[in-house]
Design a protein around this motif. Structure first.
Motif, PDB file in Angstrom:
ATOM      1  N   GLY A  42     -45.286   0.397   3.478  1.00 57.18           N
ATOM      2  CA  GLY A  42     -45.678  -0.476   2.389  1.00 57.18           C
ATOM      3  C   GLY A  42     -44.829  -1.737   2.287  1.00 57.18           C
ATOM      4  N   GLU A  43     -43.755  -1.796   3.056  1.00 58.58           N
ATOM      5  CA  GLU A  43     -42.889  -2.979   3.055  1.00 58.58           C
ATOM      6  C   GLU A  43     -43.398  -3.996   4.080  1.00 58.58           C
ATOM      7  OE1 GLU A  43     -40.078  -3.516   1.109  1.00 58.58           O
ATOM      8  OE2 GLU A  43     -40.634  -1.677   0.047  1.00 58.58           O
ATOM      9  N   VAL A  44     -43.007  -5.247   3.890  1.00 55.80           N
ATOM     10  CA  VAL A  44     -43.399  -6.329   4.795  1.00 55.80           C
ATOM     11  C   VAL A  44     -42.395  -6.422   5.936  1.00 55.80           C
ATOM     12  CG1 VAL A  44     -43.758  -8.821   4.980  1.00 55.80           C
ATOM     13  CG2 VAL A  44     -44.536  -7.600   2.950  1.00 55.80           C
ATOM     14  N   VAL A  45     -42.891  -6.630   7.137  1.00 53.97           N
ATOM     15  CA  VAL A  45     -42.032  -6.764   8.313  1.00 53.97           C
ATOM     16  C   VAL A  45     -42.612  -7.824   9.246  1.00 53.97           C
ATOM     17  CG1 VAL A  45     -43.179  -4.938   9.649  1.00 53.97           C
ATOM     18  CG2 VAL A  45     -40.795  -5.472  10.114  1.00 53.97           C
ATOM     19  N   THR A  46     -41.734  -8.514   9.972  1.00 55.38           N
ATOM     20  CA  THR A  46     -42.145  -9.476  10.985  1.00 55.38           C
ATOM     21  C   THR A  46     -41.689  -8.964  12.342  1.00 55.38           C
ATOM     22  OG1 THR A  46     -41.946 -11.319   9.441  1.00 55.38           O
ATOM     23  CG2 THR A  46     -41.915 -11.861  11.794  1.00 55.38           C
ATOM     24  N   LEU A  47     -42.598  -8.925  13.297  1.00 49.82           N
ATOM     25  CA  LEU A  47     -42.272  -8.467  14.644  1.00 49.82           C
ATOM     26  C   LEU A  47     -42.628  -9.547  15.662  1.00 49.82           C
ATOM     27  CD1 LEU A  47     -43.644  -4.802  14.584  1.00 49.82           C
ATOM     28  CD2 LEU A  47     -41.265  -5.523  14.438  1.00 49.82           C
ATOM     29  N   GLY A  62     -43.853  -4.523  20.098  1.00 47.06           N
ATOM     30  CA  GLY A  62     -43.195  -5.291  19.051  1.00 47.06           C
ATOM     31  C   GLY A  62     -41.689  -5.121  19.046  1.00 47.06           C
ATOM     32  N   PHE A  63     -40.993  -6.184  18.600  1.00 41.97           N
ATOM     33  CA  PHE A  63     -39.534  -6.210  18.585  1.00 41.97           C
ATOM     34  C   PHE A  63     -39.067  -6.938  17.340  1.00 41.97           C
ATOM     35  CE2 PHE A  63     -41.367  -6.388  22.779  1.00 41.97           C
ATOM     36  CZ  PHE A  63     -40.822  -5.262  23.370  1.00 41.97           C
ATOM     37  N   LEU A  64     -37.920  -6.530  16.808  1.00 45.86           N
ATOM     38  CA  LEU A  64     -37.399  -7.157  15.597  1.00 45.86           C
ATOM     39  C   LEU A  64     -36.834  -8.545  15.859  1.00 45.86           C
ATOM     40  CD1 LEU A  64     -35.748  -4.112  13.811  1.00 45.86           C
ATOM     41  CD2 LEU A  64     -37.819  -5.342  13.152  1.00 45.86           C
ATOM     42  N   THR A  65     -36.377  -8.806  17.097  1.00 45.00           N
ATOM     43  CA  THR A  65     -35.809 -10.121  17.404  1.00 45.00           C
ATOM     44  C   THR A  65     -36.475 -10.705  18.645  1.00 45.00           C
ATOM     45  OG1 THR A  65     -34.061  -9.262  18.866  1.00 45.00           O
ATOM     46  CG2 THR A  65     -33.542  -9.419  16.507  1.00 45.00           C
TER      47      THR A  65
END
Length: 191
Positions: A42-47, A62-65
């Motif tokens: 339910g949280e927002v994330v950018t990948l 997908g990767f966090l950085t």
């Protein structure tokens, strides 16, 4: 083709997640190290993403950085290393551990990754020696902003990593990628 996704985390089933981006659910495979750092459902994330198109499937990773995605892209360039194997490597070793293992010719450390044998480890060392930098050499400000995308674009255009990072560090933190690339190219042309 799909370079970055920003949305709500709907499902988490290691190593795959589902990210809702304006009503479209994207199935994305992520390294286990990334999976552990993801926010709650339910949280927002950018990948930062990499799309692999095969005859029988379209796979999204997908990767966090952006730096982690760049490492993934270097890994899949190695003969015999596919996307799933590169994901396994990044799930087992951090970027820093991988860079250190390559720099010190540590076949044993690389062979600790499931599916990577001695010959594959030796091939990784041979083909990637000097191409990966330790994650701690990249400033945090670059990893956490659009600056990382600008640096990766400059490297893709043939500029060396250190001068590219030095120029990008002088840009404002809230700069857009396209504008940042243009300004960085102007500064690099003066060098």
């Amino acid at each position: 083709m799909i370079g970055r996704l920003h949305g709500v985390l709907l499902e988490k089933h290691a190593p795959q997640i589902v990210l809702d981006v304006q009503g479209v659910g994207y199935e994305i495979d992520v390294p286990l190290r990334c999976f552990e750092q993801l926010p709650a459902l339910g949280e927002v994330v950018t990948l930062h993403t990499h799309l692999v198109i095969r005859e029988d499937a379209h796979l999204l990773f997908g990767f966090l950085t952006a730096a982690e995605r760049a490492t993934f892209r270097q890994l899949i360039k190695v003969s015999g290393i596919g996307a799933k194997m590169a994901l396994a490597i990044l799930s087992t070793l951090s970027q820093q551990e991988l860079a250190q293992a390559l720099a010190t010719d540590d076949v044993k450390r690389l062979s600790s990754v499931p599916g990577v044998g001695k010959k594959t480890a030796e091939r990784l060392i041979l083909e990637l020696r000097g191409k990966l930098t330790s994650a701690d050499t990249i400033p945090t400000s670059l990893l956490a902003s659009a600056h990382s995308d600008i640096v990766q674009a400059l490297i893709a255009l043939g500029y060396q990593e250190k001068p590219a990072m030095a120029v990008v560090e002088t840009l404002p933190a809230d700069i857009e990628v396209g504008t940042g690339i243009r300004l960085a190219l102007k500064q690099l042309a003066k060098l």
